[in-house]
Design an enzyme around this catalytic site. Structure first.
Site, mmCIF file in Angstrom:
data_model
loop_
_atom_site.group_PDB
_atom_site.id
_atom_site.type_symbol
_atom_site.label_atom_id
_atom_site.label_comp_id
_atom_site.label_asym_id
_atom_site.label_seq_id
_atom_site.Cartn_x
_atom_site.Cartn_y
_atom_site.Cartn_z
ATOM 1 N N ASP A 174 36.166 9.756 -28.893
ATOM 2 C CA ASP A 174 36.011 10.675 -30.013
ATOM 3 C C ASP A 174 35.388 11.946 -29.445
ATOM 4 O O ASP A 174 34.927 11.964 -28.298
ATOM 5 C CB ASP A 174 35.115 10.032 -31.083
ATOM 6 C CG ASP A 174 34.906 10.934 -32.281
ATOM 7 O OD1 ASP A 174 35.831 11.687 -32.638
ATOM 8 O OD2 ASP A 174 33.800 10.894 -32.856
ATOM 9 N N ASP A 176 33.134 14.553 -31.555
ATOM 10 C CA ASP A 176 31.815 14.873 -32.116
ATOM 11 C C ASP A 176 30.850 13.712 -31.923
ATOM 12 O O ASP A 176 31.134 12.571 -32.281
ATOM 13 C CB ASP A 176 31.949 15.198 -33.603
ATOM 14 C CG ASP A 176 32.806 16.433 -33.831
ATOM 15 O OD1 ASP A 176 32.461 17.496 -33.292
ATOM 16 O OD2 ASP A 176 33.829 16.318 -34.542
ATOM 17 N N ASP A 461 31.080 7.392 -32.257
ATOM 18 C CA ASP A 461 29.758 7.246 -32.871
ATOM 19 C C ASP A 461 29.821 6.608 -34.252
ATOM 20 O O ASP A 461 28.823 6.080 -34.732
ATOM 21 C CB ASP A 461 29.078 8.617 -32.983
ATOM 22 C CG ASP A 461 29.775 9.516 -33.998
ATOM 23 O OD1 ASP A 461 30.928 9.914 -33.725
ATOM 24 O OD2 ASP A 461 29.182 9.819 -35.049
#
Length: 622
Positions: A174, A176, A461
């Site tokens: 990912d 961010d 996250d």
């Protein structure tokens, strides 16, 4: 009757030296069992000969290593003088030289320590209980080696499942809070932008504008009761942790919480059963971007409550949710990063991300990127961290993927972007290196790349949007990025935390063992229970004064922690933790003892206690 501690001080010291290297929970359990094994006064439950041998195994082990021979503890009372059946020469030098009691019990300066002996147990149950309490507290404070967890390492990789990196050929990411870590300045910007949008677009009162962003108020993993307007922390068993329920910015008393939930702290499964944490009445906030949203919900609730303005909590929740995910907020953040070039203010540790990508590519690994962020935003951040040629690292780059639907939807096709970010109309028949793709779905991704199963390791996250579907439905390996680990390990490494938690565990074990029903004993137990609650609050406040640790409630794992262990094979503070390990390294999870199992093996050392996971340190922990 209660045996003298001095008679076995050397054995206890050796035992505790071993215990200190174990987890804090195991330390507390071992201390409790050791101290309780010293005296057999009038135990609440009769113990078999076999049970007595087990409970004293730690002391006997130390005795054998010193070349000494001790008898198994018998049921006879012992005191400072030998019994008639015991020869005088059997008394040890430690018994004769026992240090006098000092004024000021550990943790209670200036107050004379209770000096009851086990002889009082037969005539005074209250004195007997306090004698056991004081001896246990002295053991905890005086004999535990200081700094037992000073070697906790926030840069370690923690394993929920066994993962052999030699079997991983493809690494996915990912963007961010995975490749790019952000400072609190970004949360402040998101909050300010969303607050302005809520006031100007939804016409909320101007008074809300007076509330600035409150750092360290909310934490990730909290639940929000949509109808009641309550922010709270729930454990793995769907129970609300007392003292962690907030209406606006004010805590809700536990008695009121019980009234609101029908006399219980339990939140029914059907209210919070959504796979992505979106139940019909309760929502869980799982990503770091949701922290500004929780803060805005809290301050808006607080404004209406303090100004005695009637409002609908459901409408507020929906408006804030729309606000924080609106195109206006996203566009503002992108404008600041892309056009005003303020990446230095927001992105942290970019050089570490660069090092990780270089290491993986050097070892022949294939890399891909799947993110919900727009290309202009990703391009500016990756250029800042890695350089203009950042796309050369990745075999596939997919932006605005619309996760988690990307992993479940088989309808949306891929579209290619040109160098200016404009959409192309061609049908996608292959995913080529150096190109940028938008939307799409995982099923086409698997068909075009043939990257399947445990040879793929994907990092993200968000436990739901990034990891859950990949682990449960497609068999990929998953790695969770948990930046909060850095602060949590710092707290766990402090002497204050170690002492509080160890004494909390020891006191709990003492209460469990000495459950008697006389009036005097109940009064003592009430005092112990109050102290136990105070210790719990003190321990919680070390992490966050409002909600505590994101991983634990009082003694249970949090709902967030349960999902973390379910949806991630490994987890770490940030991607740079991978730099500490060889590409053929195997991560092994700790064998955590179940409630019916005894912690008899030495692999209970926590992974974080390894300063460097190689060579000398490996030999020590084994």
């Amino acid at each position: 009757m209660f045996s003298s501690f001095s008679s076995r001080s050397s054995a206890l010291s050796m035992c505790l030296h071993r215990v200190a290297e174990m987890s804090l929970k195991t330390v507390g359990t071992a201390l409790t069992r050791t101290i309780l094994a010293r005296g057999n006064g009038t135990p609440p439950v009769a113990r078999s000969t076999k049970a007595s041998r087990i409970s004293t195994s730690c002391s006997l082990l130390a005795d054998r290593q010193q070349g000494q021979s001790h008898e198994r503890i018998s049921g006879r009372p012992t005191g400072d003088a030998p019994s008639p059946s015991e020869p005088p020469h059997t008394r040890t030098a430690a018994d004769k030289k026992r240090a006098p009691e000092t004024v000021g019990a550990p943790g209670v300066p200036g107050v004379k320590r209770r000096s009851f002996t086990s002889d009082a147990a037969a005539t005074d149950q209250r004195a007997y209980l306090w004698a056991r309490y004081n001896d246990l507290k002295r053991l905890v404070h005086d004999l535990i080696p200081p700094g037992a967890c000073k070697s906790l390492n926030a840069a370690a990789v923690y394993a929920n499942n066994e993962v052999n990196l030699a079997e991983v050929d493809i690494y996915g990411f990912d963007y961010d809070y995975t490749l790019a870590l952000y400072s609190d300045a970004l949360n402040t910007m998101i909050y300010n932008t969303a607050r302005r949008f809520l006031i100007e677009h939804f016409k909320y009162p101007e008074g809300i504008r007076k509330y600035d962003y409150i750092q360290n108020f909310a934490t990730r993993g909290l639940h929000y009761d949509i109808q009641k307007g309550l922010l709270m922390k729930i454990d793995a068993f769907h129970y609300i942790e007392p003292g962690t329920v907030y209406r606006g910015l004010s805590p809700v008393p536990d008695d009121e919480v019980l009234q609101l939930y029908g006399g219980t702290f339990h939140v029914p499964l059907q209210q919070d059963s959504g796979f992505y944490g979106k139940g019909p009445k309760v929502k869980q906030f799982m990503d770091i971007f949701s922290i500004p949203e929780m803060t805005l919900l809290a301050v808006a609730n607080d404004f209406f409550i303090t100004n005695d303005i009637d409002y609908d909590p459901v409408h507020l929740f929906k408006d804030v949710s729309v606000t924080c995910t609106s195109a206006d907020v996203t566009a503002t953040v992108c404008y600041w990063v892309v056009f005003l070039c303020v990446t230095d203010n927001f992105i942290l540790r970019g050089e570490e991300t660069d090092a990780v990508l270089h290491q993986l590519v050097t070892h022949g690994k294939k890399l891909f990127l799947i993110t919900n962020s727009p290309f202009s935003f990703v391009d500016k951040g990756m250029t800042h961290m890695v350089g203009k040629n950042w796309r050369d690292f990745f075999d596939v780059v997919i932006v605005q993927a619309d996760k988690p639907h990307f992993f479940t939807d088989c309808i949306k096709p891929f579209r290619r972007l040109d160098d200016n970010g404009a959409l192309r109309w061609e049908k996608i028949t292959s995913l080529d290196k150096g190109q940028i793709y938008k939307q799409g779905n995982l099923f086409d991704f698997l068909r075009l790349t043939h990257w399947r199963g445990s040879k793929v390791l994907y990092f993200g996250d968000h436990l739901y949007s990034d990891l859950a579907d990949l682990m449960l439905r497609h068999g990929w390996r998953t790695g969770a990025i948990v930046p909060e680990l850095e602060n949590e390990t710092k707290v766990v490494s402090t002497d204050k935390y170690a002492l509080n938690l160890t004494w909390l565990q020891a006191l709990t074990g003492l209460m469990e063992r000495l459950q008697v029903q006389s009036t005097e004993s109940k009064e003592v137990f009430q005092e112990w229970q109050r102290e136990r609650e105070e210790l719990r609050v003190m321990t919680k406040n070390l992490f966050n004064p409002h909600f505590g640790s994101i991983f634990r409630t009082c003694h249970n794992p949090t709902y967030f922690s349960r999902r973390l262990s379910r949806f991630s094979d490994i987890y770490m503070t940030n991607l740079s933790s991978l730099l500490n390990y060889d590409q053929s390294y195997t991560f092994y999870p700790r064998r955590t003892p179940l409630q019916h199992e005894a912690p008899l093996w030495m692999d209970q050392l926590c992974t974080g206690c390894m300063k460097t996971p190689f060579l000398e340190d490996m030999s020590i922990i084994r």
